[in-house]
Write a protein that holds these residues in place. Structure first.
Motif, PDB file in Angstrom:
ATOM      1  N   GLU A 192       0.859  -1.060  -0.020  1.00 28.85           N
ATOM      2  CA  GLU A 192      -0.200   0.169  -0.022  1.00 28.85           C
ATOM      3  C   GLU A 192       0.899   1.426   0.103  1.00 28.85           C
ATOM      4  O   GLU A 192       0.529   2.185  -0.691  1.00 28.85           O
ATOM      5  CB  GLU A 192      -0.821  -0.034   1.313  1.00 28.85           C
ATOM      6  N   ILE A 193       1.815   1.251   0.809  1.00 30.16           N
ATOM      7  CA  ILE A 193       2.946   2.264   0.783  1.00 30.16           C
ATOM      8  C   ILE A 193       3.617   2.508  -0.678  1.00 30.16           C
ATOM      9  O   ILE A 193       3.575   3.635  -1.263  1.00 30.16           O
ATOM     10  CB  ILE A 193       4.055   2.241   1.768  1.00 30.16           C
ATOM     11  N   PHE A 194       3.948   1.541  -1.466  1.00 31.92           N
ATOM     12  CA  PHE A 194       4.637   1.568  -2.505  1.00 31.92           C
ATOM     13  C   PHE A 194       3.575   1.975  -3.760  1.00 31.92           C
ATOM     14  O   PHE A 194       3.615   2.968  -4.431  1.00 31.92           O
ATOM     15  CB  PHE A 194       5.065   0.380  -3.174  1.00 31.92           C
ATOM     16  N   LEU A 195       2.073   1.599  -3.517  1.00 29.50           N
ATOM     17  CA  LEU A 195       1.243   1.876  -4.454  1.00 29.50           C
ATOM     18  C   LEU A 195       1.008   3.401  -4.461  1.00 29.50           C
ATOM     19  O   LEU A 195       0.448   4.200  -5.264  1.00 29.50           O
ATOM     20  CB  LEU A 195      -0.005   0.995  -4.016  1.00 29.50           C
ATOM     21  N   ASN A 196       0.718   4.009  -3.124  1.00 31.94           N
ATOM     22  CA  ASN A 196       0.533   5.373  -3.007  1.00 31.94           C
ATOM     23  C   ASN A 196       1.628   6.121  -3.351  1.00 31.94           C
ATOM     24  O   ASN A 196       1.483   7.315  -3.921  1.00 31.94           O
ATOM     25  CB  ASN A 196       0.166   5.440  -1.493  1.00 31.94           C
ATOM     26  N   PHE A 197       2.923   5.564  -3.261  1.00 32.08           N
ATOM     27  CA  PHE A 197       3.938   6.741  -3.406  1.00 32.08           C
ATOM     28  C   PHE A 197       4.266   6.739  -4.919  1.00 32.08           C
ATOM     29  O   PHE A 197       4.458   7.690  -5.567  1.00 32.08           O
ATOM     30  CB  PHE A 197       5.255   6.186  -2.885  1.00 32.08           C
ATOM     31  N   TYR A 198       4.163   5.301  -5.662  1.00 34.32           N
ATOM     32  CA  TYR A 198       4.603   5.303  -7.011  1.00 34.32           C
ATOM     33  C   TYR A 198       3.242   5.370  -7.862  1.00 34.32           C
ATOM     34  O   TYR A 198       3.655   5.566  -9.276  1.00 34.32           O
ATOM     35  CB  TYR A 198       5.284   4.182  -7.356  1.00 34.32           C
ATOM     36  N   GLY A 199       2.390   5.026  -7.684  1.00 34.29           N
ATOM     37  CA  GLY A 199       1.004   4.733  -8.533  1.00 34.29           C
ATOM     38  C   GLY A 199       1.200   3.393  -9.119  1.00 34.29           C
ATOM     39  O   GLY A 199       2.362   2.693  -8.949  1.00 34.29           O
ATOM     40  N   LEU A 200       0.174   3.143  -9.987  1.00 38.22           N
ATOM     41  CA  LEU A 200       0.127   1.747 -10.716  1.00 38.22           C
ATOM     42  C   LEU A 200       1.107   1.385 -11.638  1.00 38.22           C
ATOM     43  O   LEU A 200       1.367   2.515 -12.496  1.00 38.22           O
ATOM     44  CB  LEU A 200      -1.124   1.815 -11.249  1.00 38.22           C
ATOM     45  N   GLN A 201       1.631   0.641 -11.880  1.00 35.81           N
ATOM     46  CA  GLN A 201       3.022   0.219 -12.560  1.00 35.81           C
ATOM     47  C   GLN A 201       2.336  -0.299 -13.873  1.00 35.81           C
ATOM     48  O   GLN A 201       2.754  -0.380 -14.903  1.00 35.81           O
ATOM     49  CB  GLN A 201       3.995  -0.510 -12.287  1.00 35.81           C
ATOM     50  N   ASN A 202       1.247  -0.929 -13.734  1.00 41.24           N
ATOM     51  CA  ASN A 202       0.574  -1.704 -14.964  1.00 41.24           C
ATOM     52  C   ASN A 202       1.429  -2.905 -15.956  1.00 41.24           C
ATOM     53  O   ASN A 202       1.565  -2.466 -16.888  1.00 41.24           O
ATOM     54  CB  ASN A 202      -0.101  -0.619 -15.752  1.00 41.24           C
ATOM     55  N   TRP A 203       2.244  -3.718 -15.032  1.00 43.50           N
ATOM     56  CA  TRP A 203       3.136  -4.499 -15.744  1.00 43.50           C
ATOM     57  C   TRP A 203       2.088  -5.705 -16.354  1.00 43.50           C
ATOM     58  O   TRP A 203       1.195  -6.057 -15.531  1.00 43.50           O
ATOM     59  CB  TRP A 203       4.311  -5.078 -14.826  1.00 43.50           C
ATOM     60  N   TRP A 204       2.458  -6.443 -17.322  1.00 43.78           N
ATOM     61  CA  TRP A 204       3.522  -6.443 -18.061  1.00 43.78           C
ATOM     62  C   TRP A 204       3.290  -5.746 -19.337  1.00 43.78           C
ATOM     63  O   TRP A 204       2.271  -6.225 -19.846  1.00 43.78           O
ATOM     64  CB  TRP A 204       3.742  -7.964 -18.476  1.00 43.78           C
ATOM     65  N   PRO A 205       4.105  -4.790 -19.725  1.00 44.21           N
ATOM     66  CA  PRO A 205       3.813  -4.053 -21.011  1.00 44.21           C
ATOM     67  C   PRO A 205       3.754  -4.879 -22.113  1.00 44.21           C
ATOM     68  O   PRO A 205       4.837  -5.722 -22.456  1.00 44.21           O
ATOM     69  CB  PRO A 205       4.841  -2.886 -20.813  1.00 44.21           C
ATOM     70  N   VAL A 206       2.678  -4.935 -23.160  1.00 44.69           N
ATOM     71  CA  VAL A 206       3.005  -5.581 -24.221  1.00 44.69           C
ATOM     72  C   VAL A 206       2.406  -4.642 -25.396  1.00 44.69           C
ATOM     73  O   VAL A 206       1.667  -3.898 -25.293  1.00 44.69           O
ATOM     74  CB  VAL A 206       2.128  -6.925 -24.076  1.00 44.69           C
ATOM     75  N   HIS A 207       2.698  -5.138 -26.904  1.00 40.31           N
ATOM     76  CA  HIS A 207       2.422  -4.355 -27.882  1.00 40.31           C
ATOM     77  C   HIS A 207       1.161  -4.708 -28.423  1.00 40.31           C
ATOM     78  O   HIS A 207       0.721  -5.716 -28.017  1.00 40.31           O
ATOM     79  CB  HIS A 207       3.429  -4.579 -28.920  1.00 40.31           C
ATOM     80  N   ARG A 208       0.650  -4.003 -29.060  1.00 38.51           N
ATOM     81  CA  ARG A 208      -0.734  -4.088 -29.663  1.00 38.51           C
ATOM     82  C   ARG A 208      -0.561  -5.347 -30.852  1.00 38.51           C
ATOM     83  O   ARG A 208       0.406  -5.470 -31.422  1.00 38.51           O
ATOM     84  CB  ARG A 208      -1.307  -3.101 -30.334  1.00 38.51           C
ATOM     85  N   ASN A 209      -1.525  -5.974 -31.028  1.00 37.24           N
ATOM     86  CA  ASN A 209      -1.769  -6.910 -32.330  1.00 37.24           C
ATOM     87  C   ASN A 209      -0.647  -8.201 -32.006  1.00 37.24           C
ATOM     88  O   ASN A 209      -0.132  -8.591 -33.105  1.00 37.24           O
ATOM     89  CB  ASN A 209      -1.422  -6.368 -33.494  1.00 37.24           C
ATOM     90  N   THR A 210      -0.147  -8.343 -30.825  1.00 37.92           N
ATOM     91  CA  THR A 210       0.770  -9.692 -30.550  1.00 37.92           C
ATOM     92  C   THR A 210       0.009 -10.470 -29.420  1.00 37.92           C
ATOM     93  O   THR A 210      -0.872 -10.076 -28.957  1.00 37.92           O
ATOM     94  CB  THR A 210       2.140  -9.083 -29.885  1.00 37.92           C
ATOM     95  N   ASP A 211       0.401 -11.641 -29.262  1.00 30.89           N
ATOM     96  CA  ASP A 211      -0.054 -12.761 -28.360  1.00 30.89           C
ATOM     97  C   ASP A 211       0.765 -12.533 -27.201  1.00 30.89           C
ATOM     98  O   ASP A 211       1.587 -12.637 -27.196  1.00 30.89           O
ATOM     99  CB  ASP A 211       0.270 -14.069 -29.024  1.00 30.89           C
ATOM    100  N   PRO A 212       0.032 -11.780 -26.131  1.00 35.97           N
ATOM    101  CA  PRO A 212       0.484 -11.296 -24.929  1.00 35.97           C
ATOM    102  C   PRO A 212       1.464 -12.478 -24.111  1.00 35.97           C
ATOM    103  O   PRO A 212       2.544 -12.423 -23.641  1.00 35.97           O
ATOM    104  CB  PRO A 212      -0.528 -11.241 -24.153  1.00 35.97           C
ATOM    105  N   PHE A 213       0.784 -13.811 -24.303  1.00 40.70           N
ATOM    106  CA  PHE A 213       1.703 -14.919 -23.928  1.00 40.70           C
ATOM    107  C   PHE A 213       3.124 -15.166 -24.563  1.00 40.70           C
ATOM    108  O   PHE A 213       4.051 -15.563 -23.703  1.00 40.70           O
ATOM    109  CB  PHE A 213       0.815 -16.236 -23.867  1.00 40.70           C
ATOM    110  N   VAL A 214       2.925 -15.059 -25.797  1.00 36.78           N
ATOM    111  CA  VAL A 214       4.262 -15.146 -26.605  1.00 36.78           C
ATOM    112  C   VAL A 214       5.247 -14.022 -25.990  1.00 36.78           C
ATOM    113  O   VAL A 214       6.303 -14.338 -25.729  1.00 36.78           O
ATOM    114  CB  VAL A 214       3.899 -15.089 -27.917  1.00 36.78           C
ATOM    115  N   GLU A 215       4.751 -12.884 -26.243  1.00 33.66           N
ATOM    116  CA  GLU A 215       5.520 -11.673 -25.968  1.00 33.66           C
ATOM    117  C   GLU A 215       5.912 -11.638 -24.421  1.00 33.66           C
ATOM    118  O   GLU A 215       7.402 -11.370 -24.132  1.00 33.66           O
ATOM    119  CB  GLU A 215       5.027 -10.371 -26.211  1.00 33.66           C
ATOM    120  N   ILE A 216       5.085 -12.060 -23.500  1.00 34.46           N
ATOM    121  CA  ILE A 216       5.614 -11.976 -22.149  1.00 34.46           C
ATOM    122  C   ILE A 216       6.545 -13.269 -21.907  1.00 34.46           C
ATOM    123  O   ILE A 216       7.769 -12.951 -21.184  1.00 34.46           O
ATOM    124  CB  ILE A 216       4.448 -12.380 -21.090  1.00 34.46           C
TER     125      ILE A 216
END
Length: 214
Positions: free
Chosen positions: A11-35
């Motif tokens: 909770e401290i980290f989330l309040n301090f840094y905000g959402l990180q929204n991992w794992w970043p993936v590109h559009r039009n790719t299979d997320p599982f393959v890219e990850i």
């Protein structure tokens, strides 16, 4: 006195840094393959270098298990060279791609991933958590460093023991696991480095190893 818990640190980290929204993936790719490919590429390198390698694969229309399984090794090495250790990583990516291609994803286990040469526990758990949405908390060097410094972990614990501690002290929530790991990495890079920058750290008051003159 240390009043921190595993959930309160999140909770401290989330309040301090905000959402990180991992794992970043590109559009039009299979997320599982890219990850999965990204989890191998990110070993011992920065994310910026991984992005360059991923973009090379996308530009060559190779971000596909079937194509990666069949691609010439030298060509693959050239494309992923920005990530470093490209000879070793190319072998892992090809073996992984051949084994995961057409495999029922619901049947991909941790042991199966660990049977692939070049995939260790951190990489396997990253694939399981971010790629398959399975509740495996990812442990890395930042995790051990941060939580030993604030007194929530003993120094002599191994990977599986640390993972068990997190699992026992957090609700089994894959979204929380994903965000928490991302926040740990963010904090480790920002403040809790090998030579820490303690003065503005959000955990400063509860850290056993804080340094006052930084």
């Amino acid at each position: 006195m240390n009043n921190l818990s595993y959930l309160s640190v999140y909770e401290i980290f989330l309040n301090f840094y905000g959402l990180q929204n991992w794992w970043p993936v590109h559009r039009n790719t299979d997320p599982f393959v890219e990850i999965s490919v990204g989890a191998v590429l990110t070993q011992n390198t920065s994310w910026k270098n991984v992005e360059k390698a991923i973009e090379n694969l996308i530009n060559e229309d190779l971000l596909n298990f079937d194509k990666l399984c069949k691609v010439e090794t030298e060509r693959l090495q050239k494309l992923i060279k920005p990530s470093g250790f490209y000879v070793r990583k190319s072998k892992t990516i090809k073996e992984m791609s051949c084994k995961l291609n057409n495999k029922n994803r619901s049947k991909i286990s941790r042991d199966f991933l660990l049977s692939i040469h070049g995939i260790g526990k951190e990489t396997a758990d990253s694939i399981l958590l971010y790629g398959l949405n399975k509740p495996y908390f990812v442990i890395d060097s930042y995790t051990k460093r941060i939580f030993t410094r604030i007194g929530l972990l003993e120094r002599d614990l191994n990977y599986d023991q640390i993972q068990e501690v997190f699992s026992e002290n957090l609700p089994e929530d894959t979204d929380l696991y994903k965000e928490y790991h991302a926040l740990i990495v963010k904090h480790g890079k920002t403040f809790c480095r090998k030579n820490p920058l303690c003065s503005n750290c959000p955990l400063f008051d509860n850290c056993r190893f804080r340094i006052y003159n930084v």
